[in-house]
Design a protein around this motif. Structure first.
Motif, PDB file in Angstrom:
ATOM      1  N   THR A   1       9.083   6.663  -8.861  1.00 14.09           N
ATOM      2  CA  THR A   1       7.784   6.024  -9.064  1.00 14.09           C
ATOM      3  C   THR A   1       7.596   4.896  -8.059  1.00 14.09           C
ATOM      4  N   ILE A   2       6.428   4.838  -7.481  1.00 16.40           N
ATOM      5  CA  ILE A   2       6.041   3.761  -6.576  1.00 16.40           C
ATOM      6  C   ILE A   2       4.874   3.019  -7.210  1.00 16.40           C
ATOM      7  N   VAL A   3       4.940   1.694  -7.237  1.00 14.23           N
ATOM      8  CA  VAL A   3       3.821   0.873  -7.676  1.00 14.23           C
ATOM      9  C   VAL A   3       3.380   0.014  -6.501  1.00 14.23           C
ATOM     10  N   ALA A   4       2.102   0.032  -6.196  1.00 12.83           N
ATOM     11  CA  ALA A   4       1.579  -0.712  -5.047  1.00 12.83           C
ATOM     12  C   ALA A   4       0.227  -1.310  -5.398  1.00 12.83           C
ATOM     13  N   ASP A   5      -0.190  -2.266  -4.581  1.00 11.94           N
ATOM     14  CA  ASP A   5      -1.487  -2.907  -4.803  1.00 11.94           C
ATOM     15  C   ASP A   5      -2.644  -1.957  -4.511  1.00 11.94           C
ATOM     16  N   TYR A   6      -2.467  -1.123  -3.496  1.00  9.99           N
ATOM     17  CA  TYR A   6      -3.541  -0.216  -3.084  1.00  9.99           C
ATOM     18  C   TYR A   6      -2.946   1.142  -2.726  1.00  9.99           C
ATOM     19  N   MET A   7      -3.806   2.126  -2.695  1.00  8.76           N
ATOM     20  CA  MET A   7      -3.416   3.465  -2.265  1.00  8.76           C
ATOM     21  C   MET A   7      -4.420   3.985  -1.251  1.00  8.76           C
ATOM     22  N   VAL A   8      -3.904   4.654  -0.206  1.00 12.05           N
ATOM     23  CA  VAL A   8      -4.725   5.462   0.688  1.00 12.05           C
ATOM     24  C   VAL A   8      -4.301   6.905   0.480  1.00 12.05           C
ATOM     25  N   CYS A   9      -5.182   7.705  -0.045  1.00 15.64           N
ATOM     26  CA  CYS A   9      -4.887   9.107  -0.351  1.00 15.64           C
ATOM     27  C   CYS A   9      -5.488   9.996   0.720  1.00 15.64           C
ATOM     28  N   THR A  10      -4.634  10.727   1.441  1.00 11.90           N
ATOM     29  CA  THR A  10      -5.112  11.643   2.475  1.00 11.90           C
ATOM     30  C   THR A  10      -4.798  13.093   2.127  1.00 11.90           C
ATOM     31  N   ILE A  11      -4.375  13.337   0.900  1.00  8.68           N
ATOM     32  CA  ILE A  11      -4.006  14.688   0.471  1.00  8.68           C
ATOM     33  C   ILE A  11      -5.238  15.597   0.529  1.00  8.68           C
ATOM     34  N   PRO A  12      -5.127  16.789   1.101  1.00  9.78           N
ATOM     35  CA  PRO A  12      -6.276  17.714   1.123  1.00  9.78           C
ATOM     36  C   PRO A  12      -6.808  17.950  -0.281  1.00  9.78           C
ATOM     37  N   PHE A  13      -8.108  18.026  -0.400  1.00  6.66           N
ATOM     38  CA  PHE A  13      -8.731  18.067  -1.718  1.00  6.66           C
ATOM     39  C   PHE A  13      -8.304  19.257  -2.581  1.00  6.66           C
TER      40      PHE A  13
ATOM     41  N   VAL B   1       0.853  -1.187   0.000  1.00  8.58           N
ATOM     42  CA  VAL B   1       0.000   0.000   0.000  1.00  8.58           C
ATOM     43  C   VAL B   1       0.890   1.239   0.000  1.00  8.58           C
ATOM     44  N   VAL B   2       0.570   2.209  -0.828  1.00 10.95           N
ATOM     45  CA  VAL B   2       1.211   3.504  -0.750  1.00 10.95           C
ATOM     46  C   VAL B   2       0.214   4.461  -0.103  1.00 10.95           C
ATOM     47  N   VAL B   3       0.658   5.161   0.917  1.00 12.87           N
ATOM     48  CA  VAL B   3      -0.168   6.128   1.642  1.00 12.87           C
ATOM     49  C   VAL B   3       0.358   7.518   1.318  1.00 12.87           C
ATOM     50  N   LEU B   4      -0.520   8.390   0.863  1.00 15.36           N
ATOM     51  CA  LEU B   4      -0.126   9.740   0.479  1.00 15.36           C
ATOM     52  C   LEU B   4      -0.537  10.725   1.563  1.00 15.36           C
ATOM     53  N   GLY B   5       0.453  11.323   2.208  1.00 10.50           N
ATOM     54  CA  GLY B   5       0.194  12.317   3.240  1.00 10.50           C
ATOM     55  C   GLY B   5       0.397  11.766   4.628  1.00 10.50           C
ATOM     56  N   ALA B   6       1.245  12.428   5.424  1.00 10.72           N
ATOM     57  CA  ALA B   6       1.560  11.964   6.779  1.00 10.72           C
ATOM     58  C   ALA B   6       0.936  12.862   7.832  1.00 10.72           C
ATOM     59  N   GLY B   7      -0.310  13.302   7.574  1.00  7.02           N
ATOM     60  CA  GLY B   7      -1.104  13.887   8.647  1.00  7.02           C
ATOM     61  C   GLY B   7      -1.678  12.775   9.499  1.00  7.02           C
TER      62      GLY B   7
ATOM     63  N   THR C   1       4.399   2.164   2.104  1.00  5.42           N
ATOM     64  CA  THR C   1       5.247   3.313   1.813  1.00  5.42           C
ATOM     65  C   THR C   1       4.433   4.568   2.072  1.00  5.42           C
ATOM     66  N   LEU C   2       4.921   5.422   2.949  1.00  5.04           N
ATOM     67  CA  LEU C   2       4.227   6.646   3.335  1.00  5.04           C
ATOM     68  C   LEU C   2       4.977   7.840   2.753  1.00  5.04           C
ATOM     69  N   LEU C   3       4.319   8.581   1.871  1.00  3.57           N
ATOM     70  CA  LEU C   3       4.917   9.742   1.221  1.00  3.57           C
ATOM     71  C   LEU C   3       4.362  11.024   1.822  1.00  3.57           C
ATOM     72  N   GLU C   4       5.237  11.952   2.129  1.00  5.41           N
ATOM     73  CA  GLU C   4       4.830  13.236   2.695  1.00  5.41           C
ATOM     74  C   GLU C   4       5.575  14.366   1.988  1.00  5.41           C
ATOM     75  N   ALA C   5       4.828  15.321   1.445  1.00  6.35           N
ATOM     76  CA  ALA C   5       5.434  16.420   0.693  1.00  6.35           C
ATOM     77  C   ALA C   5       6.241  17.356   1.590  1.00  6.35           C
ATOM     78  N   ARG C   6       5.779  17.544   2.829  1.00 11.17           N
ATOM     79  CA  ARG C   6       6.487  18.442   3.739  1.00 11.17           C
ATOM     80  C   ARG C   6       7.748  17.757   4.277  1.00 11.17           C
ATOM     81  N   ASN C   7       8.542  18.534   4.957  1.00  9.60           N
ATOM     82  CA  ASN C   7       9.732  17.990   5.621  1.00  9.60           C
ATOM     83  C   ASN C   7       9.448  17.637   7.079  1.00  9.60           C
ATOM     84  N   ARG C   8       8.188  17.449   7.388  1.00  9.02           N
ATOM     85  CA  ARG C   8       7.762  17.061   8.724  1.00  9.02           C
ATOM     86  C   ARG C   8       6.512  16.214   8.586  1.00  9.02           C
TER      87      ARG C   8
END
Length: 528
Positions: A309-321, A44-50, A68-75
């Protein structure tokens, strides 16, 4: 048999979701952790570490998924942003601010309190060993200040108003005005209650109460206490902030409230420490694509500009709309339209470091309500009786905040300083090291929470949210699932993000377990 057992373990949660007719409207409920190995061989790739992304990543890892947890910020933390000395504040269209705070001083630029019934967030704090302390959300020594600068202590506003209401109701009963509504037995019980409720005299009149403070303070020997004179009713009613004396009756604001020792982001750092693969920071997502058997994510390293590039079976997207709407995706047209249509609210904070002059005024934590354009003055709970503290001169939202953020940052700071000086004359000069946050201008957020029913005169964070867009975004798009406080009934609270994340990872686990019954387990993960 093992896979059947895993599906059975997820059954109670899925049954609740299925009863709704859709996959998951976030709502407060008990949650059963995912079966331990349901995600074995799946990625699973998770977008956003809020809070939603951290919750999803942690729970998916616990269930055996490769995350794999991706976060655009440096925190990590998202909106849970704690500023300390040296931290930079970058906002779209504004010059960079740098926090210059003394040792131990910090500012929670986002959430700063946790209700006691938000057991999801408090539970993770316990799990990760994050020390907590009581957040003093209301002080009866604080003020409600009218537009003309006249101010009343919160204890007087609450208790004098209650006394007058009790007196009026007692008079109405005694004059027979409520004979159609009350039986004789009820009247006989109501009058003694009103006497106690309003601290009325024996004749049913309200002449003041020690609940509102002393006229004569108790002292040594036979120096007896006596109540002061009540604030006249017309003066109370003329104070535009009087309704906010009911602030702490709101369920979300009732004692006991909590905060992490040292800043709200301590909980989010606890999540990150406990991930097998901590968040990859500075990874800004630029493209999302469905593949035949999963999801492909392209991201850019914000420091070097290099893409991967990340390829995963599933994605959880938490990026603000509002941020997600600007990313290149192959979501369905209806989903893209729903994402683009989500309007986010406005919210601002202005904080100052200062010597604790408010404590000499017997204010230890809590909030004074001052009205437009800054809404309130918020006093720190942490570090009571220490030399210095962080005081907020502004925390507004809704239409008031929309107008306020159009001012220059310098004007925002000057206005907040002026409101504190109006409330605490002479202390505006004590306020140093200011920082202003306009959440609509914060990159990778672009707003504090969605205004599902439009930006209104107040915060509007809670309510019965049920729009077509809200319902559509609860559902996955292929193998992409959306989790965020924005998709809960409490979009302004961290608990909503936890609820949403738990709901969606449960759906992914059920899907993975069901697919494992008909397909061999394979790990599909690649990075380039």
């Amino acid at each position: 048999m093992t896979n059947i057992g895993l599906i059975a373990g997820i059954g109670p949660m899925m049954g609740a979701m299925q009863a709704l007719g859709i996959t998951g409207i976030a709502h407060a409920q008990d949650w059963t952790p995912l079966p331990a190995n349901v995600g074995a061989g799946k990625s699973v790739v998770v977008l956003g570490a809020g809070i939603a992304g951290l919750t999803a990543a942690y729970e998916l890892e616990q269930a055996g998924f490769f995350v794999t947890l991706l976060e655009a910020r440096n925190r990590v933390g998202g909106r849970a942003w704690t500023l300390r000395d040296g931290d930079k504040v970058e906002m779209d269209g504004e010059e960079t601010q740098t926090a210059h705070f003394s040792d131990g001083i910090y500012m929670n630029a986002g959430p700063a309190r946790i209700p006691s019934f938000h057991q999801g967030l408090l539970g993770y704090a316990r799990k990760f060993g994050v020390p907590m302390e009581v957040e003093v959300n209301a002080s009866r020594s604080a003020y409600v200040m009218a537009a003309d600068g006249s101010k009343v202590r919160m204890r007087s506003a609450i208790n004098d108003t209650r006394g007058y209401i009790a007196e009026l109701l007692a008079k109405a009963i005694n004059q027979g005005a409520l004979d159609q509504q009350l039986t004789a037995a009820e009247k006989a019980k109501m009058l003694p209650f009103l006497k106690a409720y309003g601290d009325l005299q024996a004749d049913g009149t309200f002449t003041g109460t020690e609940r509102s403070g002393f006229g004569t303070a108790p002292g040594a020997g036979v120096t007896f206490a006596s109540p002061g004179s009540p604030v006249p009713l017309d003066q109370l009613l003329a104070n535009q902030q009087l309704p906010l004396s009911l602030f702490e009756d709101n369920l979300y604001m009732q004692a006991t409230m909590f905060e992490p020792v040292g800043g709200m982001d301590r909980i989010h750092a606890g999540f990150d420490r406990n991930l097998r693969r901590p968040a990859l920071r500075g990874a800004a997502v630029t493209r999302i694509r469905h593949t035949a058997k999963g999801v492909e994510t392209v991201y850019k390293d914000t420091a070097s500009g290099v893409t991967a590039t990340i390829v995963a079976d599933y994605m959880v997207c938490t990026i603000p709309f509002p941020v997600l709407a600007k990313i290149d995706t192959d979501f369905s047209p209806a989903l893209k339209q729903a994402i683009a249509a989500v309007e986010y609210d406005y919210s601002n904070k202005v904080g100052f470091e200062a010597p604790r002059f408010w404590e000499r005024d017997q204010i230890y934590g809590g909030i004074s309500f001052v009205g437009a354009p800054t809404a309130l003055v918020w006093y720190p709970s942490a570090g009571i009786h220490s030399a210095r503290g962080m005081i907020l001169g502004c925390y507004n939202s809704g239409q008031m905040a929309q107008a306020f953020q159009q001012r220059t940052v310098a004007d925002q700071i000057a206005t907040a300083r002026g409101m504190i000086d109006k409330l605490h004359p002479g202390h505006g000069a004590d306020l140093v090291n200011p920082v202003a946050i306009n959440w609509h201008k914060v990159p990778y957020s672009l707003g504090p929470w969605p205004a599902w029913n439009g930006v209104g005169p107040g915060p509007g964070q809670e309510g019965k949210i049920d729009t077509p867009g809200f319902r559509l975004l609860q559902k996955p798009d292929g193998r992409v699932y959306f989790a965020t406080a924005a998709l809960s009934q409490t979009p302004g609270w961290q608990e909503g993000g936890i609820q949403s994340a738990r709901l969606q990872v449960t759906a992914i686990a059920a899907r993975a377990a069901a697919q494992a019954l008909v397909a061999p387990r394979t790990r599909r993960f690649a990075a380039a």
